[in-house]
Design a protein around this motif. Structure first.
Motif, PDB file in Angstrom:
ATOM      1  N   UNK A 164      37.248  42.013  46.516  1.00  0.00           N
ATOM      2  CA  UNK A 164      37.656  40.610  45.310  1.00  0.00           C
ATOM      3  C   UNK A 164      36.225  41.403  45.008  1.00  0.00           C
ATOM      4  N   UNK A 189      35.427  53.147  45.692  1.00  0.00           N
ATOM      5  CA  UNK A 189      34.243  52.375  45.898  1.00  0.00           C
ATOM      6  C   UNK A 189      34.225  52.171  46.849  1.00  0.00           C
ATOM      7  N   UNK A 222      36.564  48.366  29.185  1.00  0.00           N
ATOM      8  CA  UNK A 222      35.309  49.364  29.368  1.00  0.00           C
ATOM      9  C   UNK A 222      34.623  49.070  30.671  1.00  0.00           C
ATOM     10  N   UNK A 223      34.606  49.533  32.173  1.00  0.00           N
ATOM     11  CA  UNK A 223      34.520  49.671  33.354  1.00  0.00           C
ATOM     12  C   UNK A 223      32.652  48.120  32.530  1.00  0.00           C
ATOM     13  N   UNK A 224      32.540  47.467  33.356  1.00  0.00           N
ATOM     14  CA  UNK A 224      33.225  46.839  34.611  1.00  0.00           C
ATOM     15  C   UNK A 224      34.468  46.103  33.604  1.00  0.00           C
ATOM     16  N   UNK A 225      34.681  45.879  33.085  1.00  0.00           N
ATOM     17  CA  UNK A 225      35.768  45.306  32.806  1.00  0.00           C
ATOM     18  C   UNK A 225      36.978  45.769  33.200  1.00  0.00           C
ATOM     19  N   UNK A 271      37.327  54.859  32.639  1.00  0.00           N
ATOM     20  CA  UNK A 271      36.464  55.677  33.755  1.00  0.00           C
ATOM     21  C   UNK A 271      37.070  57.404  34.540  1.00  0.00           C
ATOM     22  N   UNK A 272      35.927  58.091  34.850  1.00  0.00           N
ATOM     23  CA  UNK A 272      36.282  59.932  35.140  1.00  0.00           C
ATOM     24  C   UNK A 272      37.612  59.574  35.329  1.00  0.00           C
ATOM     25  N   UNK A 273      38.214  58.992  36.634  1.00  0.00           N
ATOM     26  CA  UNK A 273      39.174  59.159  37.197  1.00  0.00           C
ATOM     27  C   UNK A 273      40.348  59.363  36.092  1.00  0.00           C
ATOM     28  N   UNK A 297      34.278  42.644  41.757  1.00  0.00           N
ATOM     29  CA  UNK A 297      32.976  42.338  41.510  1.00  0.00           C
ATOM     30  C   UNK A 297      31.824  42.106  42.518  1.00  0.00           C
ATOM     31  N   UNK A 298      31.849  42.392  43.893  1.00  0.00           N
ATOM     32  CA  UNK A 298      31.308  42.316  44.810  1.00  0.00           C
ATOM     33  C   UNK A 298      30.587  43.582  45.225  1.00  0.00           C
ATOM     34  N   UNK A 299      29.741  43.101  45.702  1.00  0.00           N
ATOM     35  CA  UNK A 299      29.220  44.807  46.265  1.00  0.00           C
ATOM     36  C   UNK A 299      29.248  45.555  47.127  1.00  0.00           C
TER      37      UNK A 299
END
Lengths: 385, 358
Positions: free
Chosen positions: B89, B118, B216-219, B186-188, B91-93
């Motif tokens: 999902x 991730x 830009x992350x986290x978007x 992102x670095x990738x 934004x999940x942890x």
């Protein structure tokens, strides 16, 4: 004895029952309604609602899921309190999301910095927490100052500050600035926080997952929130301004000061949102740090009606729903049903509160009418809230 | 109805009380008219049970996750295997990802494949607790995942493929200006950019590269927002670029739309996008694609487990192993193929070193 009984009877009279009943009516009916909608959606899409419920219940019996739910609830609760402080003042702090992300990122950079290494653990953790609160307070304070000096709606400014926070964090999260590359990974984050800067978890029986040590912080914030609102002059002024600005001004409240103060306070609590996750689990602010918690907080503040205990219950419910969604997925039930359920809860709870409020108003008017010896019920007053 | 309630009551004990009460409270258990107690994980007949945990987007993202799904489908078609696919999902942890992997492991799935960096920390933890289960992670070989004997780290040399499409872009450009549209900064994705820019410079030292990241992350919406891709590509075309490398997942379709309206050329990513059905109306501008064969990696891994010789440790998919390549579908790079092949051989032999970091 008999006198005491009479006292009790009087104390817990029909009116008390009614008051409690009415307070619970809205959230309970919203939950029931959301459940009905979920059942219908599941049935229509060819899944068994009973199986889904069974799965969710079963997964909760797993200690890991329950511990994780509590951890989710911790961050959700902090976020909800931050939002609620604004709500009490009739301020819509939509910027909790940006506030906690930038606060978590900067406090993570501090906590992971090399010079922190030799400091005592307590000091490191305290400094991390304080910096997170300060950053959150400053970020929210910008919106507060813009509102009182330039009349900028805090809704607009906080939403824009969310985007600015994203850009600032992305700028700083660079190997030439605050971040370090992680070898062999496509992730990037602040330097990992070493052992002394972390907060160890509370072991949960039967699970390798622990409950965030800083869940205590969330409890403390909840108690502080309750105390502030119901036991301090500031809290009284805050509520008064929220209920009627003109009345508050008439009684000597400096509204501008209150706007800035409550935004700053809201931001300070928002700064804490990411800290339990940071010090308890992630130990670094990287690209995969959870995002969007600020918006969850809005939902929970609405559901819990800005009440310290109500929000706690709502946060736990949310955490449980989120954590059980994996078990749904594994049995083939689309886990999006959880998101649907949450969405329906938020929508219906808002409507339910309004319906219950109107109903209560009518009851009160009838009581007043009865007390005054007339049965005439005046038309419901114009909705002011 | 009554039976359902009876069932529900039987479960109520201790923490079960909380669970049961919640379920009842949600009004679901009460409606348990005909509860069929289907076991969550069947099997047991020696068939391979594969668990696949996607990153956000899952199957159907027209990009990275879809590529993994193709590998799984291929393995499934060839041999009767049971699969279970779960999805992250937004934004999940970490704990949610860890829980997902643990549920798969507890459900008897073996091997378990995680898509995306991730999953790095979670897979490191879960693999330790399940030494008999084989794990694979795509795109990661970081501390914590690099030491488990039961973890395969399947990584890709995206910079090498990007270098080759950079060469193609430079050779095809008439304006001496090419564009790079990255999904999320992102670095990738920077690895793609760096390789691409190096390729452009190698083929034509005077050429310049316009660089634009959509978000830009986290978007992470930059991977799935064709409108953003279209705007960015239009901006670069207006600035004079005439070949654009769209390394932006699902946003690429927007970029190609813009490129097509101006009659310029585009370069696809991850799959051979010329042949992607969803991109059929813009395929005539896709001159090549930087193909990252996540499907091959997934398929290889499954096959290795099936053969009883599971891959473990880092396996790099690069130009040499065929895990990375440039696509030739559509025939638009046929005229420069000789040069591309020459660079390819140089990279494989090591004469040309492609940078992977800024």
């Amino acid at each position: 004895m008999a006198g005491y009984l009479t006292y009790l009877k009087r104390r817990f009279s029909w009116h008390t029952l009614r008051r409690v009943g009415l307070a619970l009516a809205a959230p309970v009916s919203a939950l029931v309604f959301a459940a009905i909608v979920s059942v219908i959606i599941l049935s229509v899409t060819g899944h068994s609602p009973a199986d889904a419920a069974q799965q969710m219940a079963d997964s909760l019996e797993r200690p890991r899921t329950f511990a994780n739910s509590l951890n989710n609830a911790t961050t959700y609760y902090l976020s909800a309190v931050a939002v609620a402080i604004g709500f009490k003042m009739r301020l819509f702090n939509i910027g909790v999301d940006g506030q906690y992300r930038i606060a978590a990122m900067l406090s993570a950079a501090l906590a992971g910095a090399a010079f922190m290494e030799n400091l005592p653990s307590f000091l490191r953790v305290a400094m991390t927490i304080i910096v997170a609160m300060l950053v959150g307070a400053v970020w929210a304070g910008i919106a507060g100052i813009l509102k009182v000096t330039r009349g900028v709606s805090e809704v607009i400014s906080t939403i824009m500050l969310n985007a600015v926070a994203t850009a600032v964090v992305a700028f700083l999260l660079n190997p030439s600035r605050l971040a370090v590359p992680i070898g062999g990974s496509n992730n990037i984050g602040t330097p990992p926080i070493t052992e002394g800067g972390r907060v160890s978890g509370i072991p949960y029986p039967g699970s390798t997952s622990t409950v965030f040590g800083l869940s205590i912080l969330a409890v403390a914030v909840g108690v502080g929130y309750w105390y502030l609102l119901s036991r301090t002059r500031f809290g009284f002024d805050l509520k008064a301004t929220g209920l009627s600005e003109s009345a508050a001004v008439a009684s000597g409240v400096n509204v501008k000061k209150m706007v800035v103060a409550s935004m700053v306070l809201s931001g300070a609590v928002a700064g804490l949102v990411g800290v339990p996750q940071l010090l308890g689990s992630s130990h670094t602010y990287a690209l995969d740090f959870p995002a969007g918690l600020g918006f969850t907080g809005i939902a929970i503040a609405l559901l819990g009606r800005n009440h310290p205990v109500g929000m706690a219950i709502a946060a736990i419910l949310w955490g449980v729903l989120d954590q059980t969604s994996n078990s749904l997925d594994i049995t083939g039930v689309p886990k999006e049903i959880v998101v649907i359920m949450q969405g329906v809860i938020v929508l219906s709870v808002v409507i339910a509160y309004e319906l219950v409020r109107r109903y209560r108003l009518r009851l009160e008017q009838r009581d007043v009418g009865a007390a005054l010896g007339t049965t005439k019920t005046p038309a419901p007053a114009e909705v002011t809230t | 109805m009554a039976r359902g309630r009876e069932n529900a009551l039987r479960r109520v004990r201790g923490i079960r009380l909380v669970a049961g009460a919640l379920a009842l409270g949600l009004g679901l258990a009460g409606l348990a008219a005909c509860g069929s107690d289907e076991a969550p994980a069947g099997g047991g007949d020696g068939k391979l049970k594969i668990g696949l945990a996607y990153d956000v987007g899952g199957r159907g993202d027209q990009s990275f996750n879809d590529s993994a799904a193709r590998g799984l489908d291929k393995a499934k078609a060839e041999t009767g295997i049971e699969t279970r696919e779960l999805e992250a999902s937004p934004g999940e942890t970490d704990s949610a990802k860890e829980d997902r992997l643990r549920q798969l492991a507890d459900g008897g799935f073996n091997p378990i494949i995680a898509i995306g960096y991730a999953y790095a920390t979670p897979i490191g933890k879960v693999a330790k607790d399940h030494p008999n289960v084989k794990f694979a992670i795509i795109d990661d070989y970081s501390p914590g995942t690099d030491d488990g004997p039961n973890i395969a780290n399947l990584t890709f040399a995206e910079h090498e493929g990007s270098f080759l499409v950079g060469v193609a872009a430079a050779l095809k450009s008439k304006t001496n200006k090419v564009g790079y549209v990255g999904g999320v900064n992102t670095p990738l994705l920077q690895k793609f950019e760096v390789g691409y820019a190096a390729g452009v410079k190698a083929a034509k030292p005077t050429a310049t590269v316009e660089v634009k990241y959509l978000t830009q992350p986290p978007d992470m919406t930059g991977f799935n927002d064709p409108a953003k891709g279209e705007t960015a590509a239009t901006g670069q075309l207006d600035a004079g670029a005439d070949v654009i490398y769209a390394a932006a997942g699902g946003s690429g379709s927007g970029a190609f739309k813009s490129i097509k309206s101006k009659g310029k050329l585009g370069i696809g990513v991850d799959s051979d996008q010329y042949n992607v059905p969803e991109l059929a109306d813009v395929k005539d501008v896709i001159m090549t694609s930087m193909v990252k064969k996540v499907d091959l990696a997934v398929y290889d891994f499954i096959t290795s487990v099936k053969a009883g010789k599971p891959i473990s440790g880092n396996k790099v998919y690069d130009l040499k192993s065929g895990g990375i390549e440039y696509a030739t579908s559509g025939g638009k790079v046929d005229d420069i193929k000789a040069q591309l092949e020459e660079y390819k051989q140089k990279i494989i032999s090591g004469t040309v070193q492609v940078p992977s970091k800024k």
